[in-house]
Design a protein around this motif. Structure first.
Motif, mmCIF file in Angstrom:
data_model
loop_
_atom_site.group_PDB
_atom_site.id
_atom_site.type_symbol
_atom_site.label_atom_id
_atom_site.label_comp_id
_atom_site.label_asym_id
_atom_site.label_seq_id
_atom_site.Cartn_x
_atom_site.Cartn_y
_atom_site.Cartn_z
ATOM 1 N N HIS A 159 16.953 24.622 -15.733
ATOM 2 C CA HIS A 159 16.164 24.708 -16.968
ATOM 3 C C HIS A 159 15.219 23.509 -17.082
ATOM 4 O O HIS A 159 14.061 23.661 -17.483
ATOM 5 N N LEU A 160 15.704 22.326 -16.715
ATOM 6 C CA LEU A 160 14.851 21.137 -16.749
ATOM 7 C C LEU A 160 13.639 21.330 -15.853
ATOM 8 O O LEU A 160 12.518 21.002 -16.221
ATOM 9 N N LEU A 161 13.887 21.873 -14.679
ATOM 10 C CA LEU A 161 12.812 22.085 -13.711
ATOM 11 C C LEU A 161 11.772 23.045 -14.272
ATOM 12 O O LEU A 161 10.576 22.777 -14.248
ATOM 13 N N GLN A 162 12.243 24.145 -14.819
ATOM 14 C CA GLN A 162 11.336 25.156 -15.353
ATOM 15 C C GLN A 162 10.648 24.658 -16.614
ATOM 16 O O GLN A 162 9.438 24.743 -16.752
ATOM 17 N N GLU A 163 11.422 24.130 -17.516
ATOM 18 C CA GLU A 163 10.928 23.743 -18.833
ATOM 19 C C GLU A 163 9.930 22.593 -18.771
ATOM 20 O O GLU A 163 8.942 22.593 -19.468
ATOM 21 N N ALA A 166 8.703 20.563 -15.607
ATOM 22 C CA ALA A 166 7.740 20.459 -14.511
ATOM 23 C C ALA A 166 6.756 21.610 -14.493
ATOM 24 O O ALA A 166 5.536 21.402 -14.467
ATOM 25 N N GLU A 167 7.257 22.814 -14.512
ATOM 26 C CA GLU A 167 6.360 23.960 -14.402
ATOM 27 C C GLU A 167 5.496 24.120 -15.647
ATOM 28 O O GLU A 167 4.314 24.444 -15.538
ATOM 29 N N LEU A 168 6.056 23.886 -16.792
ATOM 30 C CA LEU A 168 5.310 24.013 -18.032
ATOM 31 C C LEU A 168 4.122 23.045 -18.075
ATOM 32 O O LEU A 168 3.061 23.375 -18.582
ATOM 33 N N HIS A 169 4.313 21.865 -17.481
ATOM 34 C CA HIS A 169 3.269 20.841 -17.506
ATOM 35 C C HIS A 169 2.475 20.756 -16.204
ATOM 36 O O HIS A 169 1.645 19.862 -16.041
ATOM 37 N N GLY A 170 2.750 21.658 -15.257
ATOM 38 C CA GLY A 170 2.003 21.674 -14.000
ATOM 39 C C GLY A 170 2.219 20.449 -13.134
ATOM 40 O O GLY A 170 1.308 19.991 -12.446
ATOM 41 N N ILE A 171 3.421 19.920 -13.145
ATOM 42 C CA ILE A 171 3.748 18.725 -12.368
ATOM 43 C C ILE A 171 4.504 19.153 -11.112
ATOM 44 O O ILE A 171 5.499 19.879 -11.211
ATOM 45 N N PRO A 172 4.069 18.714 -9.931
ATOM 46 C CA PRO A 172 4.850 19.004 -8.729
ATOM 47 C C PRO A 172 6.273 18.476 -8.915
ATOM 48 O O PRO A 172 6.472 17.395 -9.486
ATOM 49 N N SER A 173 7.257 19.238 -8.464
ATOM 50 C CA SER A 173 8.634 18.807 -8.674
ATOM 51 C C SER A 173 9.491 19.100 -7.453
ATOM 52 O O SER A 173 9.202 20.004 -6.672
ATOM 53 N N TYR A 174 10.529 18.291 -7.333
ATOM 54 C CA TYR A 174 11.476 18.417 -6.234
ATOM 55 C C TYR A 174 12.882 18.360 -6.821
ATOM 56 O O TYR A 174 13.268 17.352 -7.406
ATOM 57 N N TRP A 175 13.634 19.442 -6.648
ATOM 58 C CA TRP A 175 14.996 19.537 -7.168
ATOM 59 C C TRP A 175 15.960 19.306 -6.018
ATOM 60 O O TRP A 175 16.040 20.115 -5.098
ATOM 61 N N ILE A 176 16.641 18.170 -6.054
ATOM 62 C CA ILE A 176 17.612 17.837 -5.015
ATOM 63 C C ILE A 176 18.985 17.644 -5.652
ATOM 64 O O ILE A 176 19.093 17.331 -6.836
ATOM 65 N N ASP A 177 20.002 17.832 -4.842
ATOM 66 C CA ASP A 177 21.352 17.642 -5.366
ATOM 67 C C ASP A 177 21.974 16.325 -4.912
ATOM 68 O O ASP A 177 23.012 15.922 -5.411
ATOM 69 N N SER A 178 21.329 15.642 -3.963
ATOM 70 C CA SER A 178 21.817 14.339 -3.517
ATOM 71 C C SER A 178 20.735 13.636 -2.702
ATOM 72 O O SER A 178 19.744 14.254 -2.306
ATOM 73 N N GLU A 179 20.960 12.349 -2.440
ATOM 74 C CA GLU A 179 20.003 11.577 -1.641
ATOM 75 C C GLU A 179 19.918 12.080 -0.214
ATOM 76 O O GLU A 179 18.933 11.853 0.485
ATOM 77 N N LEU A 234 13.707 25.465 -5.105
ATOM 78 C CA LEU A 234 12.853 25.955 -6.166
ATOM 79 C C LEU A 234 13.757 26.511 -7.257
ATOM 80 O O LEU A 234 14.933 26.798 -7.015
ATOM 81 N N LYS A 235 13.236 26.714 -8.436
ATOM 82 C CA LYS A 235 14.089 27.162 -9.548
ATOM 83 C C LYS A 235 14.722 28.521 -9.273
ATOM 84 O O LYS A 235 15.771 28.843 -9.797
ATOM 85 N N HIS A 236 14.111 29.301 -8.386
ATOM 86 C CA HIS A 236 14.658 30.619 -8.058
ATOM 87 C C HIS A 236 15.718 30.545 -6.973
ATOM 88 O O HIS A 236 16.258 31.566 -6.579
ATOM 89 N N GLY A 237 15.988 29.330 -6.467
ATOM 90 C CA GLY A 237 17.057 29.153 -5.514
ATOM 91 C C GLY A 237 16.627 29.057 -4.061
ATOM 92 O O GLY A 237 17.456 28.816 -3.191
ATOM 93 N N GLU A 238 15.342 29.224 -3.772
ATOM 94 C CA GLU A 238 14.872 29.144 -2.391
ATOM 95 C C GLU A 238 14.869 27.687 -1.923
ATOM 96 O O GLU A 238 14.362 26.805 -2.609
ATOM 97 N N LEU A 239 15.462 27.448 -0.748
ATOM 98 C CA LEU A 239 15.474 26.116 -0.160
ATOM 99 C C LEU A 239 14.188 25.923 0.634
ATOM 100 O O LEU A 239 13.823 26.750 1.465
ATOM 101 N N VAL A 240 13.483 24.839 0.358
ATOM 102 C CA VAL A 240 12.200 24.544 0.986
ATOM 103 C C VAL A 240 12.304 23.171 1.649
ATOM 104 O O VAL A 240 12.896 22.252 1.090
ATOM 105 N N GLU A 241 11.726 23.036 2.842
ATOM 106 C CA GLU A 241 11.650 21.737 3.499
ATOM 107 C C GLU A 241 10.191 21.336 3.611
ATOM 108 O O GLU A 241 9.339 22.177 3.864
ATOM 109 N N LYS A 242 9.930 20.061 3.400
ATOM 110 C CA LYS A 242 8.549 19.599 3.387
ATOM 111 C C LYS A 242 8.456 18.223 4.038
ATOM 112 O O LYS A 242 9.255 17.343 3.747
ATOM 113 N N GLU A 243 7.462 18.061 4.887
ATOM 114 C CA GLU A 243 7.144 16.764 5.475
ATOM 115 C C GLU A 243 6.062 16.101 4.621
ATOM 116 O O GLU A 243 5.259 16.777 4.003
#
Length: 112
Positions: free
Chosen positions: A27-31, A33-46, A59-68
């Motif tokens: 909810h934090l991610l959706q409410e 980051a997305e509402l304000h158009g801010i790039p966001s990264y949801w991680i569960d640990s370092e 992503l908020k829909h549960g898709e795991l994404v990797e990015k360099e």
């Protein structure tokens, strides 16, 4: 909500730290980051950051994404939020990992 006031400042991205099964964190991610158009990264640990400038995030829909090269070069302004049940130590460790990446970048830049 206080966080909505904070994100009116210019942020390069929002780091959301919390369990991937947490509705609150999602909810934090959706409410925020997305509402304000801010790039966001949801991680569960370092452990989701590194090696180098690499991140694995959901992503908020549960898709795991990797990015360099997810961290922009130079100074960055980061917003940080976490789920209500996320231990402070998990957030601290995640931020320390980001700081380590930026320190290595600064060291490499000053050597060149």
């Amino acid at each position: 909500m206080q966080m909505h006031k904070l994100v009116k400042e210019k942020l390069d991205f929002l780091l959301v730290v919390g369990g991937w099964n947490s509705d609150n964190t999602s909810h934090l991610l959706q409410e925020i980051a997305e509402l304000h158009g801010i790039p966001s990264y949801w991680i569960d640990s370092e452990e989701r950051t590194g090696p180098g400038n690499h991140i694995a995030y959901k992503l908020k829909h549960g898709e795991l994404v990797e990015k360099e090269n997810w961290l922009p070069e130079g100074p960055v302004t980061i917003g940080v939020t976490s789920g209500a049940s996320t231990p402070n130590k998990v957030v601290e460790d995640a931020l320390n990992k980001v700081f380590d990446i930026k320190r290595k970048e600064a060291t490499a830049t000053s050597i060149v």
